[in-house]
Design an enzyme around this catalytic site. Structure first.
Site, short mmCIF file in Angstrom:
data_model
loop_
_atom_site.label_atom_id
_atom_site.label_comp_id
_atom_site.label_asym_id
_atom_site.label_seq_id
_atom_site.Cartn_x
_atom_site.Cartn_y
_atom_site.Cartn_z
N LYS A 475 1.44 -1.47 -9.36
CA LYS A 475 0.76 -2.29 -8.39
C LYS A 475 -0.53 -1.06 -8.39
O LYS A 475 -0.56 0.03 -8.23
CB LYS A 475 1.84 -2.28 -7.09
CG LYS A 475 1.35 -1.90 -5.80
CD LYS A 475 1.94 -1.60 -4.50
CE LYS A 475 1.43 -1.84 -2.74
NZ LYS A 475 2.65 -1.62 -2.20
N CYS A 525 -4.14 -4.74 -5.22
CA CYS A 525 -2.90 -4.07 -4.23
C CYS A 525 -4.54 -4.05 -3.99
O CYS A 525 -5.79 -2.97 -4.43
CB CYS A 525 -2.36 -3.83 -4.21
SG CYS A 525 -1.66 -3.13 -2.46
N GLY A 527 -5.27 -1.90 -0.04
CA GLY A 527 -5.05 -1.91 1.31
C GLY A 527 -4.30 -3.02 2.04
O GLY A 527 -4.54 -4.01 2.81
N ASP A 533 -8.96 -12.02 -4.79
CA ASP A 533 -10.06 -13.18 -5.56
C ASP A 533 -9.33 -13.86 -6.42
O ASP A 533 -8.48 -13.15 -7.19
CB ASP A 533 -11.00 -12.65 -5.79
CG ASP A 533 -10.99 -11.07 -6.79
OD1 ASP A 533 -11.19 -11.40 -7.97
OD2 ASP A 533 -11.01 -10.29 -5.58
N GLU A 613 23.41 -8.40 7.76
CA GLU A 613 22.24 -8.31 7.98
C GLU A 613 21.86 -8.84 6.55
O GLU A 613 21.78 -9.12 5.34
CB GLU A 613 21.24 -7.63 8.43
CG GLU A 613 21.41 -7.61 9.64
CD GLU A 613 19.79 -6.60 10.03
OE1 GLU A 613 19.31 -6.92 11.50
OE2 GLU A 613 20.43 -5.34 9.42
C1 GLA Z 1 -1.71 0.55 0.26
C2 GLA Z 1 -1.19 -1.09 0.30
C3 GLA Z 1 0.35 -0.29 0.83
C4 GLA Z 1 0.73 0.77 0.27
C5 GLA Z 1 0.34 2.10 0.96
C6 GLA Z 1 0.60 3.50 0.62
O1 GLA Z 1 -1.70 0.14 1.64
O2 GLA Z 1 -1.01 -1.57 0.28
O3 GLA Z 1 1.78 -1.30 0.20
O4 GLA Z 1 1.20 1.47 -1.26
O5 GLA Z 1 -1.38 1.73 0.46
O6 GLA Z 1 -0.36 4.59 0.82
#
Ligand code: GLA
Length: 730
Positions: A475, A525, A527, A533, A613
């Site tokens: 990621k 990713c 944030g 995009d 669950e």
């Molecule tokens: C970002 C990502 C989250 C996580 C945090 C880790 O905010 O979008 O999914 O990975 O960083 O710090």
């Protein structure tokens, strides 16, 4: 199909359902004649209107012909300073300091296949594509513009890119280099943009064009949470199934501008490209600058077909092997469960629960390296923190794999914390002007990715980690907007290149990863969805859509995202309740149904789930695996508009052969005396008959399309229903 008529100078580009036409006129000006539903090859220049308009100058070479003006004619790539006062496509500061550019037709070439852009993302493929290259030249300076067009007939896709070259003998500076300029001889259009912010990305906004310029863009160094480099122009009554729509996506992940101008004579110009603010690129003699690719889809019959064409084209012609068309693993990520507080046993316990419920990939998120115990330090030191993970990945990964799961890893390569070994050794590697303390974002600084040695160092560090164990997924995160954009590697006069060179640097590293680790699945990713995009999708076949995992907020975020980007690329997970962003507690069923309209996975401590669950989770994972091809390769239909009304939200996935469909419905907060819910389904074959969830009753396809399907009253907050339809064999 591309046709050049040398007599009239017209270029006609046909896709299956659309036609695009332009013409190099007697003055060599490249005029835009038409883009819309498919028409014949005939010259459409009769549409042009030549009228003497006050204060619209007549360019040199027109013999002061009062009715010939660049200010009134539709341009294919508008210039600057020579009489067109609408939005410019290119602006060049010439060696003499003038900001003048007058581009005239020089030559063209038509060839099979699709052009590629060095160092930049682009749609690809030999089959089904043709390329047109038109060379324009400024007669007074050495500036040339090569306009590139890629035509994919099958998907009704037209791509554009531009190469600007300085053939003069002195340096010039590009101050603006748009990728797309599209003129319309009408202004009765709506502009649709996708806007929001962190944890509220890509909300649809639609408004009629007003006189003047309306624009969205980003100056954050990323395409941003706030606006998206995908916009639509459409007829004012256009809806899902009717009306003319034009979608335009920029394949770029940095600063961008998308601007529409309704001019004084009620025509419209759309431009899209790198944001000209903070952009100034020196072109030495012989040097060439490539403006990123833009992709256009025209749909004569509404927004839904536009979405389908983007989805298909992105899935098959932008996302690369081996993940093109491949089902992505159902993953469990530890972030929302543990944040920075974990050790190897905790991770293994989360993974074990996931494996028992059918999940396939465990992702270790932030906090595994350097001194990263909170979000104030450690970035840049990509060595496993052995206090948390004794023996490193070499010890951890086999434990995960013993559970039958793949292993994935979070990284944030573009950043450095002041509290890190890397920063102590190379403080000048962070972006920032000498003598000026930088602004911090999430307590971190941004590495100068325009510099090769910085990228090489980071890449070597990442490779060491990837080579230390069997890592099948990463990621790639990016957690702040750029500021203090100044590079120690460039002289004062070239600091306007840094934003774009930074982006080229990010693409360079992503490309190296793609080349050196061919099986690695990379999820983008920033944030959440701050860099979602089409440019990014060339390198990362999926992108975490938002840090907001609340199922109800996600209805809008995912719907807005899926206007252009395919469901198979939209990172979506089930997380714990009450939700960290909203404190809302949507039922597990609902969270599952919403996450299934994406890559699907979990982001919670499954050990805290009740037995009941867990059974729900087990069933969800099974359902997703069974329906993955339908969801990720089928056509996605919006059945309601969540931006207008959240009373209930429904959508549908339909297989390409129309024999299978999945209908998903989520209700909003409970209200008394709710309206009856009747969904008129979409995309089914009217001639087929369908069974729902294997039941006895058989439904007529045409009736489901036109009469619809009613749902018994649903009580309670945020409830979900999911129905699986399968055609009955004749
Ligand atoms: C970002 C990502 C989250 C996580 C945090 C880790 O905010 O979008 O999914 O990975 O960083 O710090």
């Amino acid at each position: 199909m591309m046709i050049y008529d040398s007599k009239s100078g017209t270029f006609t580009l046909h896709t299956r359902r659309t036609t695009y036409q332009m013409q190099a006129d007697g003055h060599g000006v490249l005029l835009h004649l038409y883009y819309g539903p498919r028409v014949g090859d005939g010259d459409l220049s009769y549409l042009l209107q030549y009228t003497d308009r006050g204060f619209s100058p007549n360019p040199s070479g027109s013999g002061a012909d009062r009715i010939y003006s660049l200010d009134t004619l539709p341009q294919e790539y508008s210039t600057c300073g020579v009489g067109d006062y609408r939005l410019a496509s290119a602006e060049v500061e010439q060696p003499d300091g003038s900001l003048l550019l007058d581009l005239r037709y020089a030559s063209h070439e038509i060839r099979p296949g699709k052009y590629a852009l060095e160092g930049l993302p682009a749609f690809f493929g030999r089959e089904g594509w043709e390329t047109l290259s038109i060379l324009l030249r400024d007669p007074c300076s050495g500036i040339e513009a090569e306009l590139l067009y890629g035509v994919c007939e099958e998907d009704d896709l037209i791509t554009r890119a531009v190469r600007l070259t300085n053939r003069g003998d002195r340096p010039a500076a590009l101050c603006r280099a748009m990728s797309l300029c599209l003129d319309f001889n009408r202004a009765d259009l709506d502009l649709v943009t996708f806007d929001g912010g962190h944890v509220k990305e890509r909300n649809l906004n639609r408004a009629a064009l007003r006189p003047g310029v309306q624009s969205v863009g980003s100056l954050r160094g990323t395409s941003s949470h706030q606006h998206n480099p995908f916009v639509i122009l459409c007829e004012q009554d256009a809806g899902e199934d009717h009306g003319l729509c034009y979608g335009a996506a920029l394949l770029y992940s940095g600063n961008f501008l998308a601007a529409a101008e309704r001019s004084q004579f009620d025509d419209t110009r759309l431009v899209m490209g790198i944001h000209p603010h903070h952009f100034r690129w020196t072109l030495a003699p012989g040097e060439c600058f490539t403006a990123p690719e833009a992709a256009l889809v025209c749909s004569p019959d509404g927004l839904t077909p536009m979405t389908h064409r983007f989805h298909r084209a992105i899935r098959q012609r932008l996302i690369r092997d081996p993940y093109q068309g491949k089902r992505r693993p159902v993953l469990i990520n530890n972030w929302e469960a543990t944040e920075f507080r974990f050790d190897a046993d905790k991770l293994v316990s989360i993974a074990r629960e996931g494996a028992e419920l059918g999940m396939e990939l465990f992702v270790m998120d932030d906090g595994w390296f350097g001194t990263r115990d909170d979000d104030c330090g450690g970035l840049g030191d990509w060595d496993v923190n052995e206090k948390k993970l004794p023996g490193g990945l070499e010890a951890l990964v086999p434990r995960i794999q013993a559970l039958g799961m793949g292993f994935g890893l979070w990284i944030e390569p573009e950043m450095v914390s002041e509290r890190s070994e890397l920063y102590r050794a190379h403080p000048d590697w962070a972006l920032g002007a000498p003598g000026r303390p930088q602004a911090q974002g999430r307590s971190q600084l941004v590495l100068d990715f325009s510099r090769q040695e910085v990228r090489d160092h980071v890449y070597a560090a990442i490779c060491r980690v990837l080579d230390s164990a069997d890592v099948s997924y990463i990621k790639w995160d990016m957690n702040r907007s750029l500021s203090d954009v100044w590079s120690a590697a460039l002289p004062a006069g070239r600091q306007g290149e840094v934003y774009h060179r930074y982006m080229l640097g990010v693409y360079d590293l992503l490309e190296r990863l793609h080349r050196d680790y061919p099986g690695l699945l990379t999820e983008g990713c920033s944030g959440g969805g701050g860099r979602f995009d089409a440019g990014m999708l060339y390198y990362t076949p999926q992108i975490w859509c938002s840090d907001n995992t609340d199922a109800i907020d996600r209805l809008r975020i995912q719907c807005g995202t899926a206007f252009c980007y395919p469901v198979s690329a939209i990172g979506a997970h089930v997380s714990a309740v009450p939700n960290g962003q909203t404190r809302r507690a949507a039922p597990m069923e609902t969270r599952g149904v919403v996450a299934m309209c994406g890559t699907f996975g979990y982001e919670m401590d499954l050990g805290r789930c009740t037995a009941e669950e867990k059974e729900t989770v087990r069933a969800q994972v099974r359902t997703f695996k069974d329906r993955a091809a339908l969801i990720s390769q089928g056509d996605y239909y919006r059945l309601t508009d969540p931006f207008r009304d959240l009373t209930y939200t429904a959508w549908q996935h339909v297989s390409r052969d129309r024999r299978e469909a999945l209908v998903s419905l989520v209700t909003g907060s409970a209200r008394a005396a709710l309206p009856f819910i009747v969904l008129r389904l979409k995309g089914l074959d009217p001639a087929l008959r369908y069974r729902i969830d294997g039941g006895e009753r058989i439904y007529d396809g045409a009736a489901l399309l036109h009469a619809g399907l009613s749902f018994p009253l649903i009580a309670g907050d945020y409830q979900a229903r999911q129905l699986y339809l399968r055609a009955v064999e004749a």
